[in-house]
Design an enzyme around this catalytic site. Structure first.
Site, short mmCIF file in Angstrom:
data_model
loop_
_atom_site.label_atom_id
_atom_site.label_comp_id
_atom_site.label_asym_id
_atom_site.label_seq_id
_atom_site.Cartn_x
_atom_site.Cartn_y
_atom_site.Cartn_z
CD GLU A 285 48.88 -35.09 64.38
OE1 GLU A 285 49.23 -33.90 64.55
OE2 GLU A 285 49.04 -35.96 65.24
CB CYS B 173 51.66 -29.03 59.01
SG CYS B 173 52.71 -30.38 59.62
CE LYS C 288 40.81 -39.17 49.73
NZ LYS C 288 41.54 -38.25 48.82
P1 NAD Z 1 42.83 -31.07 52.76
O1 NAD Z 1 42.14 -30.99 54.05
O2 NAD Z 1 42.31 -30.32 51.61
O3 NAD Z 1 42.93 -32.58 52.25
C1 NAD Z 1 43.51 -33.60 53.03
C2 NAD Z 1 42.89 -34.92 52.67
O4 NAD Z 1 41.52 -34.89 53.00
C3 NAD Z 1 42.95 -35.28 51.18
O5 NAD Z 1 43.23 -36.65 51.04
C4 NAD Z 1 41.55 -34.98 50.71
O6 NAD Z 1 41.16 -35.74 49.59
C5 NAD Z 1 40.76 -35.38 51.91
N1 NAD Z 1 39.41 -34.82 51.98
C6 NAD Z 1 38.96 -33.67 51.44
N2 NAD Z 1 37.64 -33.52 51.71
C7 NAD Z 1 37.26 -34.60 52.42
C8 NAD Z 1 36.03 -35.04 52.97
N3 NAD Z 1 34.90 -34.33 52.84
N4 NAD Z 1 36.00 -36.21 53.64
C9 NAD Z 1 37.11 -36.96 53.78
N5 NAD Z 1 38.31 -36.60 53.25
C10 NAD Z 1 38.38 -35.43 52.59
O7 NAD Z 1 44.35 -30.69 53.06
P2 NAD Z 1 45.53 -30.54 52.02
O8 NAD Z 1 45.35 -29.29 51.28
O9 NAD Z 1 45.69 -31.82 51.27
O10 NAD Z 1 46.77 -30.44 53.00
C11 NAD Z 1 47.25 -29.26 53.51
C12 NAD Z 1 46.83 -29.11 54.93
O11 NAD Z 1 47.31 -30.21 55.70
C13 NAD Z 1 47.43 -27.88 55.58
O12 NAD Z 1 46.48 -27.24 56.37
C14 NAD Z 1 48.54 -28.46 56.45
O13 NAD Z 1 48.91 -27.66 57.53
C15 NAD Z 1 47.94 -29.74 56.88
N6 NAD Z 1 48.98 -30.66 57.33
C16 NAD Z 1 49.08 -30.95 58.66
C17 NAD Z 1 50.08 -31.78 59.11
C18 NAD Z 1 50.20 -32.14 60.56
O14 NAD Z 1 50.76 -33.18 60.86
N7 NAD Z 1 49.71 -31.34 61.48
C19 NAD Z 1 50.99 -32.33 58.21
C20 NAD Z 1 50.87 -32.01 56.86
C21 NAD Z 1 49.85 -31.18 56.43
#
Ligand code: NAD
Length: 486
Positions: free
Chosen positions: A255, A288, A180
Site C-alpha cells: 500500500e 496517502c 515493525k
Molecule cells: P517509508 O517507506 O519511509 O517507511 C515505511 C516503513 O518502512 C517504516 O516502518 C520504515 O522503517 C520501513 N522501512 C524503511 N526502509 C526499509 C527497508 N529497507 N526494509 C524494510 N522496511 C523498511 O514511508 P513513510 O515515510 O514512513 O510513510 C509515508 C509513505 O507511506 C507515503 O508515501 C504514504 O503515501 C505512504 N502511505 C500509504 C498508505 C496506503 O495505504 N496506501 C497509507 C499511509 C501511508
C-alpha cells in the site's frame, strides 16, 4: 537507559516484544514529538539478531495458533478490541504526542476504528464459508489455510490504525506476526503488544520489533521462514522490499503513495466541493489518499478559489492536543524540509502561492495552495506528504480525465458533481483503487482498499485480506471415494 517512556501518565515500554518477553537491544535511537521537537526517550534499536529472534518466535508459535479453533481465535480478537476500547484515552494521547495528529481524531475516530478492525476481522473469520463445487461427481472443497509467520511493516502517518488493518486479519486467519512500526512513531505498537497479551493472545503470536528500516528491514523481508509481507509506506522502500522478498518469492501486499485528484465540475455543489478540498489538509496533509491535485472546471475556478481561500484561512493550526486545533505539526524536521523543498522549487518554476507557500513556527507548515503549475512539473507529479495542494483548471470532461490520470499513481480520486451520469461516466475512466463521489474518506471494511500503478499491489479489506493471508487449498474427492482419472 530507561525501558519506559511516560506520556500523560501512560507508561510505554520501549523494548521489543518477542516471544511474550520484553527484549532490550544494545543500542537505542531517539524518539521525538512533532509537537515541540522535544525528545520523548530512547527506543530499542533492533537489527538482524532481533529480526531472527522475532521470526523464530513467530515460527514456533504458528502451529498451535493455526490449530486454535476459529471461535477461540475470534474470542481473543474481540478481547483485544475490548482492551483497545478500555485504553482509548491512553492510546490517543500517546499517538498524538508521538506523531502529531489531532487528539480529537484519535479519541473519536481513529482508536475506536482500531478496535473495530479487530472485531470486524474476528466476525469475518466466523462467517467465512468453505466453498464446495461439484465436477462430474467430484467434490471440490476450498479451504483457507493460514500461511505462516507474516512480517508487517507500517508508516508513521496513522501508526496504530494502519498496523491493525494488517495485524487483525493476519491473526484472524491463523497466522503469527512480526510487526515493525515506523521509527518516527514507534510507541502505540508497544501498547498494542501489552493489550494483546492481557487479552490472552499466546506468546509469540504477535511480536513487535523496533528499529530503523534500513537496519532491521532486510533481515525481516528476506527471511526464509516468513510467508507473507505486508507493507504500507513509500514507493522507494517498497521497491527495496520487493527485491529483498524476491529471494524467497515471499508474497507481498504493498500500500503505497498517491497523488490523487479532486475533480470539481461546474455542476457541483460548490460549498461541498470547497469543503472536500479543504479537508485535504487533514493530518497536516500526511494522508496517502489525500486529493492533493484539485482540478476545477475553468468557468467556476475563480469563485472556487476565492471560497477555498476564505475557508482555508479559518483553519486553526497549533497544538494537536487542543480540541480547537484543525491542523497539527508535520512529523519531523526532515519531513518539513522535504515539504518546503517541493514548494520552493515549484515557486521558482513559476507557481503562485494563493495561500501559504512557506513554513510556520516550529514543525508546522502553512497550508498551501499553488496555482500556475504544469502537469509535468515535479509538484504535480510527486507526492509531497504535507499540507500542500495544487490547483489546475480544465475545460472538457476529457481534459479532466486526462489530467486526473496523468501521474504514475492510482490510489484514489474524488469527484464533485451534481450530475450522476457524469459521475458514472468519469468514474469508469479513472485509474484509482477508490473513487469517492461527493464525499471523501468513508469506506466499509468489507470493501477493497489499495492502489493501481505505483500506488500499490493487492488490496486490503474483507475477503481480500483473507485471500492474502491464507494459502487457499482445493481438495478434490473422487465420487464414492474411488479414484477417477478424468
Ligand atoms: P517509508 O517507506 O519511509 O517507511 C515505511 C516503513 O518502512 C517504516 O516502518 C520504515 O522503517 C520501513 N522501512 C524503511 N526502509 C526499509 C527497508 N529497507 N526494509 C524494510 N522496511 C523498511 O514511508 P513513510 O515515510 O514512513 O510513510 C509515508 C509513505 O507511506 C507515503 O508515501 C504514504 O503515501 C505512504 N502511505 C500509504 C498508505 C496506503 O495505504 N496506501 C497509507 C499511509 C501511508
Amino acid at each position: 537507559m530507561p525501558d519506559k517512556i511516560t506520556i500523560g501518565g501512560v507508561s510505554v515500554d520501549t523494548r521489543h516484544w518477542i516471544g511474550g518477553q520484553r527484549v532490550a537491544s544494545a543500542e537505542t535511537f531517539s524518539d521525538s514529538s512533532p509537537i515541540d521537537g522535544g525528545t520523548l526517550g530512547e527506543i530499542a534499536r533492533g537489527g538482524p539478531a532481533e529480526a531472527d529472534a522475532a521470526v523464530a518466535a513467530a515460527r514456533d508459535a504458528f502451529p498451535a495458533w493455526a490449530a486454535t479453533p476459529r471461535a477461540e481465535r475470534a474470542r481473543i480478537l474481540h478481547a483485544i478490541a475490548d482492551g483497545v476500547e478500555k485504553r482509548i484515552e491512553d492510546l490517543a494521547i500517546v499517538e498524538t504526542t508521538d506523531n502529531g495528529a489531532l487528539l480529537r481524531s484519535h479519541r473519536r475516530g481513529v482508536m475506536p476504528r482500531v478496535a473495530h478492525n479487530f472485531r470486524f476481522f474476528a466476525d469475518w473469520l466466523l462467517s467465512l464459508e468453505h466453498e464446495d463445487f461439484d465436477t462430474r461427481g467430484h467434490r471440490n472443497h476450498v479451504s483457507w489455510d493460514p500461511a505462516g509467520p507474516c512480517v508487517l511493516i507500517t508508516p508513521w502517518n496513522a501508526p496504530l490504525m494502519l498496523a491493525t488493518w494488517k495485524v487483525a486479519p493476519a491473526l484472524a486467519a491463523g497466522n503469527t506476526v512480526v510487526l515493525k512500526p515506523a521509527e518516527w512513531s514507534p510507541l502505540t505498537a508497544s501498547l498494542l503488544a501489552d493489550i494483546a497479551a492481557a487479552a490472552g493472545l499466546p506468546a509469540g503470536v504477535l511480536n513487535v520489533v523496533q528499529g530503523y528500516g534500513a537496519e532491521i528491514g532486510d533481515a525481516l523481508t528476506s527471511h526464509p521462514d516468513v510467508r507473507r509481507i505486508s507493507f504500507t509506506g513509500s514507493v522507494p522502500t517498497a521497491k527495496h522490499i520487493a527485491a529483498s522478498a524476491a529471494a524467497n518469492l515471499t508474497p507481498l501486499s504493498l500500500e503505497l503513495g498517491g497523488k490523487s485528484p479532486l475533480l470539481v465540475f461546474a455542476d457541483a455543489d460548490l460549498d461541498l466541493a470547497v469543503d472536500l478540498a479543504v479537508e485535504q489538509y487533514d493530518n497536516a496533509g500526511q494522508v496517502c489518499l489525500a486529493a492533493t491535485r484539485i482540478l476545477v472546471e475553468d468557468t467556476i475556478a475563480e469563485e472556487f478559489t476565492r471560497r477555498f481561500v476564505d475557508k482555508a484561512t479559518t483553519l486553526r493550526q497549533g497544538d494537536p492536543r487542543d480540541e480547537a486545533t484543525d491542523i497539527g505539526p508535520n512529523i519531523h524536521a526532515r519531513q518539513l524540509e522535504k515539504i518546503d523543498g517541493f514548494v520552493q522549487r515549484a515557486l521558482e518554476a513559476g507557481a503562485r502561492a494563493v495561500t501559504g507557500g512557506h513554513r510556520g513556527d516550529g514543525q508546522y507548515y502553512a497550508p498551501t495552495l499553488l496555482t500556475d503549475v504544469a502537469q509535468d512539473s515535479e509538484i504535480v507529479q510527486e507526492e509531497v506528504f504535507g499540507p500542500v495542494l495544487t490547483l489546475q483548471t480544465f475545460t472538457t470532461e476529457d481534459e479532466a480525465v486526462a489530467l486526473a490520470n496523468g501521474t504514475r499513481f492510482g490510489l484514489a480520486a474524488t469527484l464533485a458533481t451534481g450530475d450522476p451520469e457524469r459521475a458514472e461516466r468519469v468514474t469508469a475512466r479513472l485509474v484509482a483503487g477508490t473513487v469517492w463521489v461527493n464525499c471523501f474518506f468513508v469506506r466499509d471494511l468489507q470493501a477493497p482498499f489499495g492502489g493501481s500503478r505505483l500506488s500499490g499491489v493487492g488490496r486490503e479489506g474483507g475477503t481480500w485480506s483473507f485471500d492474502f493471508y491464507c494459502d487457499l487449498k482445493n481438495t478434490v474427492t473422487a465420487p464414492n471415494g474411488f479414484t477417477d482419472h478424468g
